[in-house]
Design an enzyme around this catalytic site. Structure first.
Site, mmCIF file in Angstrom:
data_model
loop_
_atom_site.group_PDB
_atom_site.id
_atom_site.type_symbol
_atom_site.label_atom_id
_atom_site.label_comp_id
_atom_site.label_asym_id
_atom_site.label_seq_id
_atom_site.Cartn_x
_atom_site.Cartn_y
_atom_site.Cartn_z
ATOM 1 N N HIS A 277 0.984 -1.520 -0.205
ATOM 2 C CA HIS A 277 -0.175 0.074 0.256
ATOM 3 C C HIS A 277 1.132 1.127 -0.035
ATOM 4 O O HIS A 277 0.124 2.497 -0.318
ATOM 5 C CB HIS A 277 -0.845 -0.442 1.530
ATOM 6 N N ARG A 280 0.542 3.231 -3.111
ATOM 7 C CA ARG A 280 -0.640 4.057 -3.901
ATOM 8 C C ARG A 280 -0.418 5.169 -2.670
ATOM 9 O O ARG A 280 -0.072 6.134 -3.121
ATOM 10 C CB ARG A 280 -1.398 3.040 -2.935
ATOM 11 N N HIS A 303 -10.988 7.716 -4.246
ATOM 12 C CA HIS A 303 -12.036 7.791 -3.140
ATOM 13 C C HIS A 303 -13.660 8.138 -3.354
ATOM 14 O O HIS A 303 -13.445 9.466 -4.076
ATOM 15 C CB HIS A 303 -11.136 8.487 -1.686
ATOM 16 N N TYR A 312 -3.690 13.820 2.144
ATOM 17 C CA TYR A 312 -2.402 14.366 1.301
ATOM 18 C C TYR A 312 -2.224 15.587 0.732
ATOM 19 O O TYR A 312 -1.100 16.094 0.056
ATOM 20 C CB TYR A 312 -2.015 13.472 -0.475
#
Length: 337
Positions: A277, A280, A303, A312
Site C-alpha cells: 500500500h 499507492r 475515493h 495528502y
C-alpha cells in the site's frame, strides 16, 4: 387482586395487557368508580394493541444472519466472506435469541476480544458488519425494532503516518526488483506507481482493461469502475508482458512475496500494514508535491469521500510555502527587518 380496599380508598392495581405489560395503579373514592376504571382499562387492550406486551422474537441470531445472506449478502462481491465473519461473531456471542441480543452484550464481547489482543480496527469492522446487517434486515422487513448497535460508538483509531517512498528509494526498489525471479513483480510495481492503484487491482488486471492509453480498474474496493491514463511506455510493457507471461485474460500472476523480498533487498523499512500500500501512498504524495489537483487525485484513487484524499493535501507546494511564509517566526523577522 385487581381492586382492593385501602385506607385511602379503592385501589385499582391492574395489568390489562397481561404479564409483562404496562401496570396501572390508581385510587378511587368508591368501589363503583374503581370497577368502571378497571373495565375501561381492559377495553383498551382490544382497541389499542400497543398496550399489549411485545411478543417474544424466538429466532436465533444465526437465523437473522441467514436471512441477511439469502436476501442481500449473497449478491455482494465479498458477501461470502462477510457471512463467515458474521457467523463467527454470532458463535462467539453464544448465538442468543434475537430479542435478547443487546448493545451491552456486544460491548462486553468487544471488550473481551480487545483483551485477547484483537485490534481495535478489526473490532470496528465487526461492529460495522453487524450494524449494517441489522440495517438491511430492517429494510427487508425482517427486523422491526431499533438497530441494537445503532447508537454504539466505534473505537477511535489513531491514524498511522502514511509512509511514501522518496525518489531515491523508488530507484533502489526498482533495481532490487530487477533481480527478482518472479517475472511479474517489477511491472506490477511500476503500474502501481504510475496509477496509484491498489496492488490487488493491478495483480488481477485483465488485458481487456488496457486500451487506448488507459487502464480501467473494475475490481475495485468500492465496486465502482475508474480509468487512469498511462504513458505509451507502460502500455507497451503491459502488452509485451501479456504476450510472454499472460494466462487466459490475466496479465499477471501472484507476486506479493517477491515484492516484500525486494523491499528488504533495497533496505527500505515500511510501517506494519503498509507493504504494497506504500506504493499507492507514494503515487498520491508525489502527485500532490508536484502540484496536482486534490479533486483529480480523488478521482484517480477512487475515493468515495474527499476526506480520505485530504490526507495528502498538506504535501501540496502552496501548503508548504504558506507554512514557511506565514509562521510567527517569519513574521517577527519581517517586523524587525
Amino acid at each position: 387482586m385487581a381492586i382492593k380496599k385501602t385506607d385511602a380508598g379503592w385501589l385499582v392495581d391492574s395489568q390489562p395487557g397481561g404479564r409483562g405489560a404496562k401496570r396501572f395503579r390508581k385510587t378511587f373514592k368508591t368501589q363503583a368508580e374503581a370497577k368502571a376504571y378497571e373495565a375501561w382499562l381492559h377495553t383498551q387492550v382490544t382497541v389499542a394493541p400497543d398496550w399489549q406486551p411485545a411478543k417474544r422474537d424466538t429466532r436465533k441470531l444465526s437465523e437473522l444472519i441467514g436471512l441477511w445472506f439469502t436476501h442481500h449478502g449473497s449478491g455482494l462481491r465479498s458477501g461470502d466472506d462477510t457471512h463467515r465473519r458474521l457467523l463467527a461473531i454470532v458463535d462467539a456471542l453464544g448465538n442468543p435469541f434475537a430479542d435478547k441480543f443487546t448493545v451491552d452484550m456486544f460491548a462486553q464481547y468487544r471488550t473481551r476480544r480487545l483483551a485477547e489482543g484483537v485490534s481495535a480496527n478489526n473490532l470496528n469492522r465487526e461492529h460495522s458488519y453487524m450494524r449494517a446487517a441489522f440495517n438491511e434486515l430492517a429494510r427487508l422487513g425482517y427486523w422491526s425494532k431499533d438497530n441494537p448497535l445503532g447508537k454504539l460508538r466505534q473505537f477511535k483509531i489513531q491514524e498511522n503516518e502514511l509512509s511514501f517512498l522518496t525518489r531515491e528509494q523508488i530507484v533502489a526498489l526498482l533495481i532490487a526488483l530487477q533481480e527478482a525471479r518472479n517475472p511479474h513483480v517489477l511491472l506490477i510495481t511500476k503500474v502501481c506507481l504510475a496509477t496509484g492503484a491498489r496492488w490487488s487491482e493491478v495483480e488481477q488486471l485483465r488485458i481487456t482493461q488496457v486500451r487506448e492509453g488507459m487502464i480501467q480498474f473494475a475490481r475495485t474496493k468500492s465496486g465502482k469502475t475508474r480509468a487512469v491514463p498511462v504513458d505509451e511506455d507502460i502500455s507497451a510493457e503491459i502488452l509485451g508482458h501479456y504476450k510472454r507471461e499472460g494466462q487466459g485474460q490475466s496479465v499477471f500472476g501472484y507476486a506479493w512475496s517477491a515484492f516484500r523480498e525486494g523491499i528488504e533487498r533495497a533496505g527500505i523499512t515500511l510501517p506494519d500494514g503498509q507493504m504494497t500500500h506504500a506504493l499507492r501512498h507514494t503515487f498520491a504524495s508525489h502527485f500532490m508535491m508536484s502540484g496536482g489537483n486534490i479533486l483529480t487525485l480523488q478521482r484517480i484513487l477512487g475515493h468515495q469521500s474527499l476526506t480520505m484524499t485530504m490526507r495528502y493535501a498538506h504535501l501540496a507546494p502552496e501548503h508548504l510555502m504558506e507554512a514557511r511564509r506565514l509562521n510567527p517566526l517569519t513574521a517577527i523577522k519581517e517586523f524587525h527587518a
